[in-house]
Design an enzyme around this catalytic site. Structure first.
Site, mmCIF file in Angstrom:
data_model
loop_
_atom_site.group_PDB
_atom_site.id
_atom_site.type_symbol
_atom_site.label_atom_id
_atom_site.label_comp_id
_atom_site.label_asym_id
_atom_site.label_seq_id
_atom_site.Cartn_x
_atom_site.Cartn_y
_atom_site.Cartn_z
ATOM 1 N N HIS A 1 48.979 61.419 66.085
ATOM 2 C CA HIS A 1 48.840 61.170 64.477
ATOM 3 C C HIS A 1 50.199 61.697 63.621
ATOM 4 O O HIS A 1 50.053 61.533 62.430
ATOM 5 C CB HIS A 1 47.754 62.255 63.834
ATOM 6 C CG HIS A 1 46.324 61.865 64.212
ATOM 7 N ND1 HIS A 1 45.697 60.742 63.412
ATOM 8 C CD2 HIS A 1 45.509 62.238 65.087
ATOM 9 C CE1 HIS A 1 44.598 60.681 63.976
ATOM 10 N NE2 HIS A 1 44.454 61.430 65.080
ATOM 11 N N THR B 1 46.124 57.021 54.649
ATOM 12 C CA THR B 1 44.905 56.359 54.411
ATOM 13 C C THR B 1 44.641 56.409 53.102
ATOM 14 O O THR B 1 43.593 55.434 52.495
ATOM 15 C CB THR B 1 43.730 57.340 55.112
ATOM 16 O OG1 THR B 1 43.916 58.491 54.986
ATOM 17 C CG2 THR B 1 43.739 56.898 56.650
ATOM 18 N N LYS C 1 48.245 63.479 47.504
ATOM 19 C CA LYS C 1 48.214 63.648 48.782
ATOM 20 C C LYS C 1 48.894 64.960 49.058
ATOM 21 O O LYS C 1 49.133 65.447 48.340
ATOM 22 C CB LYS C 1 48.975 62.581 49.694
ATOM 23 C CG LYS C 1 50.271 62.495 48.921
ATOM 24 C CD LYS C 1 51.494 61.318 49.547
ATOM 25 C CE LYS C 1 50.687 59.760 49.076
ATOM 26 N NZ LYS C 1 51.138 58.957 49.877
ATOM 27 N N ARG C 2 48.785 65.442 50.450
ATOM 28 C CA ARG C 2 49.664 66.629 50.582
ATOM 29 C C ARG C 2 50.882 66.629 50.333
ATOM 30 O O ARG C 2 51.508 65.652 50.014
ATOM 31 C CB ARG C 2 49.517 67.003 52.218
ATOM 32 C CG ARG C 2 48.165 67.344 52.804
ATOM 33 C CD ARG C 2 47.886 68.873 52.142
ATOM 34 N NE ARG C 2 48.491 69.878 52.529
ATOM 35 C CZ ARG C 2 48.106 70.911 53.310
ATOM 36 N NH1 ARG C 2 46.856 71.067 53.649
ATOM 37 N NH2 ARG C 2 48.652 71.945 53.770
ATOM 38 N N LYS D 1 56.896 62.912 52.022
ATOM 39 C CA LYS D 1 56.078 62.026 51.279
ATOM 40 C C LYS D 1 56.888 61.781 50.009
ATOM 41 O O LYS D 1 56.627 60.827 49.239
ATOM 42 C CB LYS D 1 54.909 62.600 51.049
ATOM 43 C CG LYS D 1 54.033 62.748 52.415
ATOM 44 C CD LYS D 1 52.640 63.239 52.244
ATOM 45 C CE LYS D 1 51.782 63.729 53.357
ATOM 46 N NZ LYS D 1 51.274 62.473 54.066
ATOM 47 N N LYS E 1 42.551 53.387 50.404
ATOM 48 C CA LYS E 1 41.537 53.945 49.246
ATOM 49 C C LYS E 1 42.086 53.278 47.984
ATOM 50 O O LYS E 1 41.132 52.861 47.069
ATOM 51 C CB LYS E 1 41.480 55.377 49.386
ATOM 52 C CG LYS E 1 40.645 56.043 50.531
ATOM 53 C CD LYS E 1 40.695 57.437 50.951
ATOM 54 C CE LYS E 1 40.597 57.857 52.464
ATOM 55 N NZ LYS E 1 40.954 59.130 52.483
HETATM 56 C C1 GLS Z 1 48.304 62.484 59.757
HETATM 57 C C2 GLS Z 1 49.288 61.536 59.252
HETATM 58 O O1 GLS Z 1 50.244 62.114 58.623
HETATM 59 C C3 GLS Z 1 48.921 60.427 58.153
HETATM 60 O O2 GLS Z 1 49.832 59.685 58.155
HETATM 61 C C4 GLS Z 1 47.686 59.743 58.886
HETATM 62 O O3 GLS Z 1 47.008 58.675 58.262
HETATM 63 C C5 GLS Z 1 46.698 60.620 59.361
HETATM 64 C C6 GLS Z 1 45.349 60.118 60.289
HETATM 65 O O4 GLS Z 1 45.711 59.326 61.188
HETATM 66 O O5 GLS Z 1 47.105 61.607 60.283
HETATM 67 N N1 GLS Z 1 48.854 63.268 60.637
HETATM 68 C C7 GLS Z 1 48.641 64.732 60.454
HETATM 69 O O6 GLS Z 1 48.927 65.558 61.137
HETATM 70 N N2 GLS Z 1 48.131 64.822 59.311
HETATM 71 C C8 GLS Z 1 47.754 63.528 58.739
HETATM 72 O O7 GLS Z 1 47.415 63.384 57.785
#
Ligand code: GLS
Length: 840
Positions: free
Chosen positions: A375, A674, A566-567, A572, A678
């Site tokens: 991920h 994601t 988002k975080r 980002k 949305k």
């Molecule tokens: C993450 C990625 O940073 C995101 O881009 C991704 O959409 C998500 C789900 O696959 O996984 N990996 C991570 O460690 N945190 C995330 O949100």
């Protein structure tokens, strides 16, 4: 009979369906019964939470027939099942979602209304189970929803953290963390199953012994500590189907038999202390997203939930009378990132040490069972455990990993003779400096399938992070682009848009999101566009009301709502968004009559508590907000808002209200994203880089309906290779320089030139995420956004087309792909019959 075993003489118990009817009248009666009999309250003293609980139990009762029938069907048929192992499940509130899935949202609303209560307030009352950090945890939750909806036999396994992701408060512009006591008033959705507890060993040493039965040498692990895992089950009902699967979360408790010596010798205190130590294991979720912290407790959490889950699967097989050598036929286990990667060694250990399998047989089962999803590409997120720590907590696993490694390295030697660099690069043990176990390598070797989460990300995995593994096992690699559930993120969170869409194309799109394409036929219908625009406006008005109440700021719902939620992370680039705001502010200061499209900039997101730079970015947003929102020259044309405590509940309010979604990570850094999906589903346009799933979103919605800017991934690599110098951009771009200078000179810190120094100097001297390189392209693109927004009718067309073309990003599509390519699991229809429990 033992209290935790089914009794031998099975009685006939018939549960009539008359108390779980779905009519408004029945719902009302059940609600009142539950208030009285379960909450033990009458109206005069009942709290809002009592009413919420009464409604939650009313709904849960209506899930149970489906849930038990599903379990019974799966047991009876011995079906092949997906086990989704994840350290995080960011479920969000259950009540509204379950009402939607049951198809009784309106009935429940009416019932509660007729009783004189505020239905929305009851929904709002639910403490959300925030058992995840961000995208990764929420993805797991979306996948559970889709698996249930598609009738895929499945179970989610994770950790029942007593404290989930912290609540965020903002004090003097800074993030302040508050523990998330989500279980404080009880959790009506879970059922504890202490009778299915298992034990997990930790620490100690190993020894060999002669197995009398097989006359073979075997290894025994003598642990220093044993912890009990208690499962808590939550039903996951699919949308308008009879399938209700299970989320099984493990909670740690002291093993009863443990430290009896201390107890018997009168050291009652030490025996009780042990209980506290054991329970610490599942106390709290680590609040870092994409950054690895090598803490012993965290490794403890990983082995704990993985071991509990694997033992549970073995018990399920045993109960169904299926021999263990069919483990891989019965279960397809998905590892959600490397957090559960210890499963490779643990499954080997269970099969060999506890069930007398030989290595080769155990290895074959392990590889056939496990699959791994990566991920993130960020190097700081890669899990690597120091051998000292690892061996102390998991001595047996370390031995097994050494053995896997020696066989694996032999395989590489055969295929790439003499390539020692390759051996070093690929080894499960990192030998440079303090030696480490590389969890991603363990996952790759122990799995039959490896995937990334968006097309670009999967390519970069093959070219970069997992390149050697790709060269060795090309057949293991595939892409599975993420998706999100339209049930929660459209139907539940955007009822007005849902109603409009359904009035035009029927409700088939809720299960078949590709059907949204039918909306394209209405793009030229002026009346439809007017309704679409009005709905967006009304939702923005609601968010404006919320902002007024939460932040005391007046914002104009007619202004462009530009949202980044988002975080908070440097990659980002929330601070790139801020540089744009400051640029607009500078333009106004230079010429107060400059023509500016009114915008409201909205931010939301948590920073990891130990991530100073992310916290400083939050402080910067709030400081810029203070100055910009209160400067009379601005004349309310731009507003900046930081909304605190961004979570699933809140996200549902935010996505539908956006005009513009900010997806501005540096190309090559965001695995998928994601939130981008949305927002777009709810008719927001995107400004974004060619990163993660943005690439595919743009492909789907069409380049002309997407605001693209910034360097591409190859350009990023090239720029870094040639030697990136941020000063060059600063010195040659007056607007960029002015924006940075205003921060540096104390323009947002009452003249304090120190406060944002760390941020400014990181940008000027390092700028790992190339904000300065992408600045001009971003600002130009934003100017284009402002121009486009002025033609409201045209903007609405783009908004409709964005929703209409988001079919691909349903998590149903993702799950179908996993089922077909990796899991080979087929849907099993659940027939609802008059439920007869046992005997009969
Ligand atoms: C993450 C990625 O940073 C995101 O881009 C991704 O959409 C998500 C789900 O696959 O996984 N990996 C991570 O460690 N945190 C995330 O949100």
């Amino acid at each position: 009979t033992a209290p935790n075993q089914p009794i031998e003489c099975v009685p006939t118990i018939v549960v009539e369906d008359d108390r779980t009817g779905l009519s408004v009248e029945t719902l009302k009666r059940a609600f009142q019964d539950n208030l009285f009999y379960i909450q033990g309250k009458f109206a005069k003293i009942a709290t809002q939470n009592d009413y919420y609980m009464a409604l939650a139990y009313t709904v849960r009762d209506r899930l149970l027939r489906r849930w038990l029938t599903t379990a019974e069907t799966y047991t009876h048929q011995g079906v092949r099942t997906v086990a989704y192992l994840s350290a995080e499940f960011l479920m969000g509130p259950h009540l509204g979602n379950n009402l939607i899935s049951l198809g009784i949202y309106d009935e429940a609303k009416q019932a509660i209304g007729e009783l004189g209560l505020d239905f929305d307030a009851l929904l709002e009352q639910e403490e959300e189970p925030g058992l995840g950090n961000g995208g990764l945890g929420r993805l797991a939750a979306c996948y559970l929803d889709s698996m249930a909806t598609l009738d895929i036999p499945s179970i989610g396994y994770g950790i029942r953290y007593e404290f989930g992701i912290f609540d965020q408060d903002i004090r003097d512009g800074w993030q302040f963390e508050i523990t998330d006591k989500w279980l404080r008033y009880g959790n009506p959705w879970e059922i504890a199953r202490p009778e299915w507890s298992v034990e997990v060993k930790l620490g100690g040493h190993t020894e060999t012994y002669m197995d009398e039965m097989t006359s073979r040498q075997r290894v025994r692990w003598v642990p220093a500590e044993v912890v009990m895992g208690i499962p808590y089950d939550t039903p996951i009902l699919g949308y308008k189907t009879n399938t209700a699967t299970t989320l099984r979360l493990w909670s740690a408790a002291a093993a009863e038999s443990f430290d009896f010596a201390a107890f018997n010798s009168g050291d009652y205190f030490r025996a009780v202390l042990q209980k506290t130590v054991s329970e610490t294991l599942t106390k709290v979720l680590y609040p870092n997203d994409e950054s690895f912290q090598g803490k012993k407790l965290r490794l403890g959490q990983q082995i704990f939930f993985v071991s509990c889950s694997l033992q549970d699967m073995i018990l399920i097989l045993t109960r169904q009378g299926i021999p263990l050598d069919q483990f891989h036929e019965k279960f397809a286990i998905q590892l959600n990132d490397t957090h559960p990667a210890i499963a490779v060694a643990e499954l080997m250990r269970l099969l060999m040490d506890e069930h007398a399998f030989e290595w080769d047989a155990a290895w074959s089962i392990t590889q056939k069972t496990l699959a791994y999803t990566n991920h993130t590409l960020l190097p700081e997120a890669l899990e690597r455990w120091g051998l000292g720590l690892f061996g102390t907590l998991l001595p047996r696993h370390l031995e097994i990993i050494y053995e896997i490694n020696s066989r694996f390295l032999e395989e590489i030697r055969l295929k790439f003779p003499g390539d020692n660099d390759r051996l070093n690069r690929m080894s499960l043990i990192d030998e440079a400096g303090e030696r480490h176990v590389r969890m991603a390598h363990l996952a790759c070797v122990g799995s039959h399938a490896i995937n990334g989460v968006a097309a670009l990300h999967s390519e970069l995995l093959k070219q970069d992070v997992l390149r050697d593994f790709y060269e060795l096992y090309p057949e293991k690699f595939s892409n599975k682009t993420n998706g999100v559930t339209p049930r929660r993120f459209m139907v539940l969170s955007n009822p007005r848009l849902t109603k409009l869409i359904t009035s035009k194309i029927g409700d088939g799109w809720i299960k078949h999101l590709d059907d949204l394409r039918k909306l394209e036929a209405f793009v030229e219908d002026a009346d439809f566009r007017q309704q679409w625009r009005q709905i967006k406006f009304d939702i923005k008005q609601d968010l404006a009301d919320y902002i007024k109440q939460a932040n005391g700021i007046d914002v104009d719902p007619a202004s462009l709502f530009d949202i980044q939620a988002k975080r908070i992370h440097e990659y980002k680039r929330q601070h790139l968004d801020v540089l744009h705001i400051i640029t607009l502010y500078n333009r106004i200061k230079a010429n107060p009559d400059v023509d500016i499209t009114p915008r409201t900039f909205i931010f939301g997101g948590k920073a990891a508590p130990g991530y100073y730079m992310a916290k400083l970015i939050i402080k910067l947003v709030n400081s810029v907000a203070d100055v910009v929102n209160n400067d009379p020259d601005v004349r309310d044309r731009i507003k900046v808002v930081f909304l605190k405590d961004y979570n699933v509940k809140f996200a549902q309010r935010v996505y539908p209200a956006a005009d513009l979604s900010e997806q501005i990570s540096l190309a090559g850094k965001e695995a998928s994203g994601t939130g981008n999906m949305k927002f777009s589903m709810n008719g927001s346009l995107t400004i974004g880089t060619l990163d993660g799933a943005n690439v595919e979103i743009r492909e789907e919605v069409g380049a002309e309906n997407f605001f693209l800017f910034g360097l591409t991934t190859p350009e990023v690599y090239a720029l870094k290779a040639q030697g990136y110098n941020p000063w060059q951009y600063y010195n040659s771009n007056p607007e960029l320089k002015a924006a940075i200078d205003r921060i540096a000179s104390g323009g947002f810190s009452n003249g304090d030139t120190n406060l944002f120094n760390a941020l400014v100097s990181t940008l000027l001297y390092k700028d790992d995420y190339l904000l300065l390189a992408d600045y001009q392209s971003y600002v130009d693109c934003q100017d284009g956004v402002s121009r486009a927004y002025r033609d409201q009718d045209h903007w609405t067309r783009l908004s409709i087309l964005n929703s209409a073309r988001m079919g691909k990003f349903s998590s149903d599509r993702s799950i179908r792909e996993y089922c077909k390519d990796i899991w080979h699991v087929k849907p099993v229809a659940i027939e609802l019959k008059e439920y007869v429990q046992a005997g009969a």
